[in-house]
Design a protein around this motif. Structure first.
Motif, mmCIF file in Angstrom:
data_model
loop_
_atom_site.group_PDB
_atom_site.id
_atom_site.type_symbol
_atom_site.label_atom_id
_atom_site.label_comp_id
_atom_site.label_asym_id
_atom_site.label_seq_id
_atom_site.Cartn_x
_atom_site.Cartn_y
_atom_site.Cartn_z
ATOM 1 N N ALA A 209 69.420 8.106 52.934
ATOM 2 C CA ALA A 209 70.259 9.032 53.705
ATOM 3 C C ALA A 209 69.505 9.572 54.912
ATOM 4 N N ALA A 210 68.235 9.954 54.735
ATOM 5 C CA ALA A 210 67.460 10.492 55.853
ATOM 6 C C ALA A 210 67.201 9.417 56.913
ATOM 7 N N SER A 211 66.885 8.197 56.477
ATOM 8 C CA SER A 211 66.650 7.123 57.446
ATOM 9 C C SER A 211 67.911 6.795 58.236
ATOM 10 N N ALA A 212 69.069 6.814 57.564
ATOM 11 C CA ALA A 212 70.325 6.547 58.269
ATOM 12 C C ALA A 212 70.604 7.619 59.308
ATOM 13 N N GLN A 213 70.307 8.883 58.977
ATOM 14 C CA GLN A 213 70.524 9.963 59.943
ATOM 15 C C GLN A 213 69.594 9.824 61.140
ATOM 16 N N ALA A 230 70.663 20.137 69.859
ATOM 17 C CA ALA A 230 71.417 19.465 68.801
ATOM 18 C C ALA A 230 70.638 18.282 68.243
ATOM 19 N N PHE A 231 69.951 17.567 69.113
ATOM 20 C CA PHE A 231 69.157 16.405 68.688
ATOM 21 C C PHE A 231 68.060 16.833 67.719
ATOM 22 N N TYR A 232 67.312 17.877 68.084
ATOM 23 C CA TYR A 232 66.189 18.289 67.239
ATOM 24 C C TYR A 232 66.654 19.025 65.986
ATOM 25 N N VAL A 233 67.815 19.675 66.035
ATOM 26 C CA VAL A 233 68.354 20.283 64.817
ATOM 27 C C VAL A 233 68.677 19.204 63.798
ATOM 28 N N ASP A 234 69.343 18.120 64.232
ATOM 29 C CA ASP A 234 69.675 17.024 63.315
ATOM 30 C C ASP A 234 68.415 16.307 62.826
ATOM 31 N N LEU A 235 67.409 16.173 63.705
ATOM 32 C CA LEU A 235 66.182 15.483 63.314
ATOM 33 C C LEU A 235 65.447 16.257 62.212
ATOM 34 N N THR A 236 65.262 17.568 62.431
ATOM 35 C CA THR A 236 64.549 18.355 61.420
ATOM 36 C C THR A 236 65.369 18.513 60.151
ATOM 37 N N GLU A 237 66.688 18.516 60.268
ATOM 38 C CA GLU A 237 67.515 18.606 59.058
ATOM 39 C C GLU A 237 67.304 17.376 58.176
ATOM 40 N N ALA A 238 67.219 16.198 58.789
ATOM 41 C CA ALA A 238 66.989 14.986 58.004
ATOM 42 C C ALA A 238 65.666 15.063 57.243
ATOM 43 N N LEU A 239 64.603 15.528 57.915
ATOM 44 C CA LEU A 239 63.306 15.624 57.254
ATOM 45 C C LEU A 239 63.291 16.701 56.174
ATOM 46 N N ASP A 304 60.363 8.492 66.507
ATOM 47 C CA ASP A 304 59.557 7.454 65.855
ATOM 48 C C ASP A 304 58.541 8.071 64.894
ATOM 49 N N ASP A 305 57.930 9.182 65.304
ATOM 50 C CA ASP A 305 56.976 9.848 64.409
ATOM 51 C C ASP A 305 57.671 10.375 63.165
ATOM 52 N N ALA A 306 58.901 10.886 63.321
ATOM 53 C CA ALA A 306 59.642 11.393 62.165
ATOM 54 C C ALA A 306 59.920 10.273 61.168
ATOM 55 N N GLN A 307 60.292 9.080 61.669
ATOM 56 C CA GLN A 307 60.544 7.957 60.766
ATOM 57 C C GLN A 307 59.251 7.516 60.074
ATOM 58 N N ALA A 308 58.128 7.551 60.812
ATOM 59 C CA ALA A 308 56.845 7.178 60.209
ATOM 60 C C ALA A 308 56.449 8.161 59.109
ATOM 61 N N VAL A 309 56.696 9.454 59.339
ATOM 62 C CA VAL A 309 56.414 10.452 58.307
ATOM 63 C C VAL A 309 57.287 10.213 57.087
ATOM 64 N N LEU A 310 58.559 9.906 57.307
ATOM 65 C CA LEU A 310 59.479 9.641 56.209
ATOM 66 C C LEU A 310 59.021 8.431 55.395
ATOM 67 N N ASP A 311 58.607 7.370 56.087
ATOM 68 C CA ASP A 311 58.132 6.161 55.382
ATOM 69 C C ASP A 311 56.879 6.461 54.562
ATOM 70 N N ALA A 312 55.956 7.238 55.124
ATOM 71 C CA ALA A 312 54.714 7.538 54.409
ATOM 72 C C ALA A 312 54.981 8.390 53.170
ATOM 73 N N LEU A 313 55.854 9.396 53.290
ATOM 74 C CA LEU A 313 56.171 10.234 52.133
ATOM 75 C C LEU A 313 56.861 9.432 51.036
ATOM 76 N N GLU A 314 57.772 8.538 51.427
ATOM 77 C CA GLU A 314 58.484 7.743 50.426
ATOM 78 C C GLU A 314 57.535 6.761 49.745
ATOM 79 N N ALA A 315 56.612 6.162 50.509
ATOM 80 C CA ALA A 315 55.642 5.246 49.900
ATOM 81 C C ALA A 315 54.766 5.973 48.893
ATOM 82 N N THR A 316 54.351 7.192 49.229
ATOM 83 C CA THR A 316 53.552 7.983 48.291
ATOM 84 C C THR A 316 54.355 8.320 47.041
ATOM 85 N N ARG A 317 55.619 8.679 47.235
ATOM 86 C CA ARG A 317 56.454 9.041 46.089
ATOM 87 C C ARG A 317 56.673 7.849 45.147
#
Length: 332
Positions: A209-213, A230-239, A304-317
């Motif tokens: 869901a976060a990656s799709a957003q 609006a862009f940064y509100v949606d970005l931080t909401e996904a994270l 791009d950094d937000a997606q990289a953070v998301l990938d790293a957290l999911e890999a750790t999980r």
């Protein structure tokens, strides 16, 4: 003797001037160009709900632009103060190379005993270089509005009873039944929606869901101030939603510093991932609360950094879950 003293005065006077100039020139010129910001309040102490003035002053080089926090920044920036309105930015020239900018906010507070004024961010930009300078934190004493004879106010005289007609009691009974019934129905709907609804927090699908957003944000171009917010509100909401559902951090109700502190208490999360997440959240805070307007290319890099953070957290999980499964199998 007088002739000798006059000779010493004629020689020593210029010598002292030269020594003074050498001493003044010993300070590096760079120190004079360093930006300085401070926060000033119009009163030594205030009452609860009383409006007063908070002034931010920034002394900076003439080739830099200053951006002060917006009036809608909220408690994440202003702490215990509530900003009502912001005045116009005033600029004066302190020298040929220095400018002093100031802006006044009409603020109030409802804190008890003292109001905390946190570090207020002031953004300085020069070309493509941007620096964020914070004001020193301070505390404003809050005076109680209760008088010294408050003890006498706690025992008011008893009210004279007036008989109420019967229909009033009947109406109160119907209203009470309606409120209780509505509350029970709302609780039932909430429980069923939370368990079976499409928006129920599913930890297994939080990453997708976060990656799709974040992918949907790639098609947006935040070129204006409202579009950028609006862009940064949606970005931080996904994270933040991902951190709540997948990592177990209460990120939706925490500040950036609190989220970073919560992740550092988890040894499985790498410090590099935490620092990258912190940079993304701080950039978003500047846009949402300090009216910063980064160019679209910079916003794409943050995405791009937000997606990289998301990938790293999911890999750790997933690595931790696989290790827990292997340990359970070994124990069995």
């Amino acid at each position: 003797m007088q002739r000798r003293m006059r000779g010493w005065t004629w020689i020593g006077g210029p010598l002292l001037v030269v020594l003074g100039l050498l001493h003044a020139g010993g300070h590096p010129a760079r120190a004079q160009s360093e930006p300085r910001v401070e926060a000033r309040v119009s009163a030594d102490s205030v009452k609860i709900g009383e409006r007063f003035t908070l002034t931010l002053v920034a002394a900076r080089a003439a080739d830099r632009d200053v951006m002060f926090p917006g009036v809608d920044a909220g408690s994440a920036v202003f702490g215990d103060l509530h900003a009502v309105r912001r005045g116009a930015v005033r600029t004066r020239r302190s020298s040929t190379a220095r400018r002093v900018d100031s802006v006044a906010y009409e603020v109030t507070t409802f804190a008890l005993d003292s109001a905390r004024v946190p570090v207020l961010p002031v953004r300085l930009a020069s070309g493509g270089d941007t620096t964020v300078v914070g004001t020193p934190p301070r505390t404003v004493p809050v005076v109680s509005v209760v008088g010294p004879d408050a003890e006498a106010l706690r025992t008011p005289a008893a009210l004279i009873p007036f008989p109420r007609p019967a229909w009033v009691w009947g109406l109160l009974g119907l209203l009470t039944a309606a409120v209780l019934g509505g509350g029970a129905y709302g609780w039932w709907r909430w429980r069923t929606h939370d368990q079976d609804g499409p928006d129920a927090p599913d930890p297994e699908r939080a990453y997708e869901a976060a990656s799709a957003q974040l992918r949907r944000l790639e098609r947006r171009h935040p070129s204006g101030p409202e579009a950028a917010k609006a862009f940064y509100v949606d970005l931080t909401e996904a994270l933040r939603v991902y951190l709540v559902r997948r990592v177990g951090v209460r990120a939706l109700e925490q500040t950036t510093a609190e989220v970073v502190a919560a992740l550092r208490r988890r040894p499985e999360v790498r410090e590099e991932t935490i620092q990258r997440l912190r940079a993304v959240l701080e950039q978003a805070d500047l846009v949402k609360f300090a009216d910063a307007q980064p160019p679209p290319a910079e916003s794409q890099a943050v995405l791009d950094d937000a997606q990289a953070v998301l990938d790293a957290l999911e890999a750790t999980r997933r690595r931790d879950e696989a290790r827990a499964t292997d340990d359970a199998s070994s124990s069995a």
